[in-house]
Design a protein around this motif. Sequence first.
Motif, PDB file in Angstrom:
ATOM      1  N   ILE A  76       0.931  -1.113   0.065  1.00  0.00           N
ATOM      2  CA  ILE A  76      -0.081   0.020   0.019  1.00  0.00           C
ATOM      3  C   ILE A  76       0.982   1.132   0.062  1.00  0.00           C
ATOM      4  O   ILE A  76       1.468   1.652   0.956  1.00  0.00           O
ATOM      5  CB  ILE A  76      -0.880   0.163   1.301  1.00  0.00           C
ATOM      6  N   GLU A  77       0.789   1.878  -1.230  1.00  0.00           N
ATOM      7  CA  GLU A  77       1.729   3.153  -1.309  1.00  0.00           C
ATOM      8  C   GLU A  77       0.786   4.464  -0.562  1.00  0.00           C
ATOM      9  O   GLU A  77      -0.277   4.745  -1.042  1.00  0.00           O
ATOM     10  CB  GLU A  77       1.994   3.490  -2.656  1.00  0.00           C
ATOM     11  N   ILE A  78       1.627   5.224   0.428  1.00  0.00           N
ATOM     12  CA  ILE A  78       0.914   6.140   0.794  1.00  0.00           C
ATOM     13  C   ILE A  78       1.139   7.540   0.117  1.00  0.00           C
ATOM     14  O   ILE A  78       2.398   7.948   0.298  1.00  0.00           O
ATOM     15  CB  ILE A  78       1.224   6.380   2.274  1.00  0.00           C
ATOM     16  N   SER A  79       0.312   8.222  -0.480  1.00  0.00           N
ATOM     17  CA  SER A  79       0.564   9.330  -1.364  1.00  0.00           C
ATOM     18  C   SER A  79       1.237  10.649  -0.657  1.00  0.00           C
ATOM     19  O   SER A  79       0.918  10.750   0.778  1.00  0.00           O
ATOM     20  CB  SER A  79      -0.578   9.979  -2.158  1.00  0.00           C
ATOM     21  N   GLN A  80       1.600  11.794  -1.261  1.00  0.00           N
ATOM     22  CA  GLN A  80       2.152  12.774  -0.565  1.00  0.00           C
ATOM     23  C   GLN A  80       0.731  13.685   0.093  1.00  0.00           C
ATOM     24  O   GLN A  80       0.909  14.076   1.022  1.00  0.00           O
ATOM     25  CB  GLN A  80       2.988  13.608  -1.564  1.00  0.00           C
ATOM     26  N   SER A  81      -0.206  13.621  -0.623  1.00  0.00           N
ATOM     27  CA  SER A  81      -1.544  14.181  -0.399  1.00  0.00           C
ATOM     28  C   SER A  81      -1.942  13.494   0.933  1.00  0.00           C
ATOM     29  O   SER A  81      -2.617  14.292   1.857  1.00  0.00           O
ATOM     30  CB  SER A  81      -2.528  13.982  -1.475  1.00  0.00           C
ATOM     31  N   ALA A  82      -1.902  12.092   1.024  1.00  0.00           N
ATOM     32  CA  ALA A  82      -2.421  11.699   2.220  1.00  0.00           C
ATOM     33  C   ALA A  82      -1.325  12.104   3.518  1.00  0.00           C
ATOM     34  O   ALA A  82      -1.929  12.154   4.485  1.00  0.00           O
ATOM     35  CB  ALA A  82      -2.474  10.126   2.227  1.00  0.00           C
ATOM     36  N   ARG A  83      -0.188  12.219   3.092  1.00  0.00           N
ATOM     37  CA  ARG A  83       1.014  12.419   4.293  1.00  0.00           C
ATOM     38  C   ARG A  83       0.649  13.868   4.596  1.00  0.00           C
ATOM     39  O   ARG A  83       0.567  14.358   5.814  1.00  0.00           O
ATOM     40  CB  ARG A  83       2.176  12.327   3.845  1.00  0.00           C
ATOM     41  N   ASN A  84       0.336  14.789   3.562  1.00  0.00           N
ATOM     42  CA  ASN A  84      -0.434  16.240   3.982  1.00  0.00           C
ATOM     43  C   ASN A  84      -1.482  16.285   4.793  1.00  0.00           C
ATOM     44  O   ASN A  84      -1.670  17.067   5.640  1.00  0.00           O
ATOM     45  CB  ASN A  84      -0.400  16.874   2.617  1.00  0.00           C
ATOM     46  N   THR A  85      -2.592  15.358   4.610  1.00  0.00           N
ATOM     47  CA  THR A  85      -3.471  15.265   5.696  1.00  0.00           C
ATOM     48  C   THR A  85      -3.242  14.934   6.992  1.00  0.00           C
ATOM     49  O   THR A  85      -3.839  15.338   7.768  1.00  0.00           O
ATOM     50  CB  THR A  85      -4.712  14.025   4.789  1.00  0.00           C
ATOM     51  N   MET A  86      -2.307  13.887   7.208  1.00  0.00           N
ATOM     52  CA  MET A  86      -1.776  13.678   8.348  1.00  0.00           C
ATOM     53  C   MET A  86      -1.096  14.809   9.181  1.00  0.00           C
ATOM     54  O   MET A  86      -1.110  14.641  10.556  1.00  0.00           O
ATOM     55  CB  MET A  86      -0.845  12.390   8.164  1.00  0.00           C
ATOM     56  N   LEU A  87      -0.658  15.745   8.460  1.00  0.00           N
ATOM     57  CA  LEU A  87       0.319  16.898   9.323  1.00  0.00           C
ATOM     58  C   LEU A  87      -0.888  18.051   9.298  1.00  0.00           C
ATOM     59  O   LEU A  87      -0.670  19.177  10.185  1.00  0.00           O
ATOM     60  CB  LEU A  87       1.113  17.395   8.186  1.00  0.00           C
ATOM     61  N   LYS A  88      -2.261  18.082   8.738  1.00  0.00           N
ATOM     62  CA  LYS A  88      -3.308  19.078   8.900  1.00  0.00           C
ATOM     63  C   LYS A  88      -3.945  18.938  10.332  1.00  0.00           C
ATOM     64  O   LYS A  88      -4.526  18.038  10.365  1.00  0.00           O
ATOM     65  CB  LYS A  88      -4.306  19.202   7.798  1.00  0.00           C
ATOM     66  N   SER A  89      -3.797  20.069  11.090  1.00  0.00           N
ATOM     67  CA  SER A  89      -4.642  20.232  12.252  1.00  0.00           C
ATOM     68  C   SER A  89      -6.119  20.597  11.946  1.00  0.00           C
ATOM     69  O   SER A  89      -6.227  21.489  10.960  1.00  0.00           O
ATOM     70  CB  SER A  89      -3.992  21.193  13.425  1.00  0.00           C
TER      71      SER A  89
END
Length: 229
Positions: A131-144
């Motif tokens: 399962i590749e985790i996209s950059q957009s998903a990682r950005n979501t993980m950083l958004k409060s």
Amino acid sequence: MCKCSFMLKTGFTLVLALLLGGCTSGEYRSLPYDAWSLNFFAPDYMEVWIETADVVDINERVFRGAGSGIPATGYPRGLSKGIPAHFKGDAKGWFKDPGGKGRYVTGADLPRLVYVRWQSLAEPQTYEAYIEISQSARNTMLKSENAFCGAVGRWKTDYRKLLIVGLAPGGIAKVWLGGPCLKSVEVTRVQGTINPEGPYGGTSNGKHRPLSEESKAYIEKFGIPYGSW
């Protein structure tokens, strides 16, 4: 100086360098929280046994055994025994706002790849998925986000630090991001492949873990709803 030893793990098309030991202290991590959690669940009655889940973070460090065992599910209940007169669960589709069950991947930065190998007891079959985790998903993980948290009865700043993977028959792995006080959002859906070694890496003579009586009875009555996941 921190010393690390490495082990090579081979999949169908991907070779993972498995980092054994610590070498993470003092290294920069981009997380605004201590750690993110890798969680799993399965649809009602579609029981699963996770043999292993490994994580590669954005710094190419590998965290082996980040997940294993029985994931969350609605039915059968943990203490249920025998076959019920009426089946209350429904195996079709996914749960709304899933949360799953798992543990924090301590020391990892944001995820780049998740490898999971599991037994689908309903079929039975052994699958694996990358399962590749996209950059957009990682950005979501950083958004409060500011959310009302029922657990504490007040508004608070929260993050989607739960990486939630649903595992279904046919080798389907679907991913959401959620937070303790935030609704889960879909990230990706992956079609896994049959693991050629079979259950337990070929050490069990092809024998999978047993399916519960309740799930077996449900499948005999309603079948496996392929295509609903």
